[in-house]
Design a protein around this motif. Structure first.
Motif, PDB file in Angstrom:
ATOM      1  N   LEU A   1       0.864  -1.314   0.191  1.00 10.30           N
ATOM      2  CA  LEU A   1       0.084   0.038  -0.138  1.00 10.30           C
ATOM      3  C   LEU A   1       0.921   1.118  -0.037  1.00 10.30           C
ATOM      4  O   LEU A   1       0.524   2.274  -0.670  1.00 10.30           O
ATOM      5  N   THR A   2       1.841   1.307   0.806  1.00 11.49           N
ATOM      6  CA  THR A   2       2.832   2.405   0.725  1.00 11.49           C
ATOM      7  C   THR A   2       3.593   2.661  -0.646  1.00 11.49           C
ATOM      8  O   THR A   2       3.553   3.599  -0.922  1.00 11.49           O
ATOM      9  N   SER A   3       4.039   1.458  -1.226  1.00  8.87           N
ATOM     10  CA  SER A   3       4.432   1.482  -2.405  1.00  8.87           C
ATOM     11  C   SER A   3       3.629   2.092  -3.556  1.00  8.87           C
ATOM     12  O   SER A   3       3.939   2.800  -4.341  1.00  8.87           O
ATOM     13  N   LEU A   4       2.551   1.759  -3.364  1.00  5.91           N
ATOM     14  CA  LEU A   4       1.356   2.122  -4.284  1.00  5.91           C
ATOM     15  C   LEU A   4       0.957   3.631  -4.142  1.00  5.91           C
ATOM     16  O   LEU A   4       0.799   4.326  -5.136  1.00  5.91           O
ATOM     17  N   VAL A   5       0.945   4.109  -2.705  1.00  2.00           N
ATOM     18  CA  VAL A   5       0.558   5.424  -2.789  1.00  2.00           C
ATOM     19  C   VAL A   5       1.863   6.432  -3.354  1.00  2.00           C
ATOM     20  O   VAL A   5       1.590   7.305  -3.733  1.00  2.00           O
ATOM     21  N   ALA A   6       3.136   5.915  -3.001  1.00  2.94           N
ATOM     22  CA  ALA A   6       4.150   6.449  -3.541  1.00  2.94           C
ATOM     23  C   ALA A   6       4.349   6.564  -5.032  1.00  2.94           C
ATOM     24  O   ALA A   6       4.749   7.627  -5.540  1.00  2.94           O
ATOM     25  N   VAL A   7       4.091   5.403  -5.644  1.00  6.46           N
ATOM     26  CA  VAL A   7       4.039   5.510  -7.059  1.00  6.46           C
ATOM     27  C   VAL A   7       2.727   6.445  -7.357  1.00  6.46           C
ATOM     28  O   VAL A   7       3.134   7.392  -8.658  1.00  6.46           O
ATOM     29  N   PHE A   8       1.617   6.554  -6.970  1.00  6.39           N
ATOM     30  CA  PHE A   8       0.568   7.396  -7.465  1.00  6.39           C
ATOM     31  C   PHE A   8       0.981   8.972  -7.284  1.00  6.39           C
ATOM     32  O   PHE A   8       0.633   9.778  -8.012  1.00  6.39           O
ATOM     33  N   ALA A   9       1.607   9.011  -5.968  1.00  8.06           N
ATOM     34  CA  ALA A   9       2.099  10.445  -5.852  1.00  8.06           C
ATOM     35  C   ALA A   9       3.101  11.046  -6.671  1.00  8.06           C
ATOM     36  O   ALA A   9       2.968  12.220  -7.150  1.00  8.06           O
TER      37      ALA A   9
END
Length: 155
Positions: free
Chosen positions: A5-13
């Motif tokens: 989830l943290t990785s997805l948020v980082a990629v999205f950001a």
């Protein structure tokens, strides 16, 4: 799961930030292009209007010279030379008017320029000194009307 989830948020950001940066850069580039185009057009207009005024002033002077020399002796070499010079000044003025047509886009201003050229062209057919002076003044005032009409575009 938390790491994913943290990785997805980082990629999205990161994608969102990159996209916003792209949009702002494109907007800024378009504004800069528009500003540069407007500046070039402003310089072109000033050049065209100034060149027309200068050419028309020279034409008016040549028309006055032509008239005076034709009054003295219409067949003299000086009179013939003055007539030829006035033809050249008219051609120069007409060429400058064509440039005004190309750069202006304002039909009322183009009409003022044409009226100034027409008024100047009629100076040499004056019947007497009073008529010549009146025609010269009419031509001068027509040029002033053109310049007054052009000045808002030159600011």
């Amino acid at each position: 799961m938390n790491a994913v989830l943290t990785s997805l948020v980082a990629v999205f950001a990161t994608l969102a930030g990159s996209s916003l940066t792209f949009v702002f850069q494109r907007h800024t580039a378009r504004q800069a292009e528009r500003f540069a185009r407007d500046q070039r057009l402003w310089h072109e207009r000033i050049g065209a209007y100034s060149a027309f005024a200068a050419a028309l002033t020279d034409f008016r002077r040549s028309q006055n010279d032509r008239w005076h020399l034709e009054q003295d002796d219409p067949d003299s070499p000086r009179s013939i030379s003055a007539r030829e010079a006035s033809y050249q000044r008219r051609a120069d003025s007409t060429a400058a008017l064509c440039r005004v047509h190309l750069i202006c886009g304002d039909s009322a201003l183009i009409q003022l320029a044409q009226e100034a050229l027409d008024a100047t062209a009629g100076i040499h057919v004056a019947q007497d000194e009073e008529d010549r002076a009146g025609r010269g003044e009419t031509a001068r005032l027509a040029l002033e009307r053109f310049l007054a009409g052009a000045s808002p575009q030159a600011r």
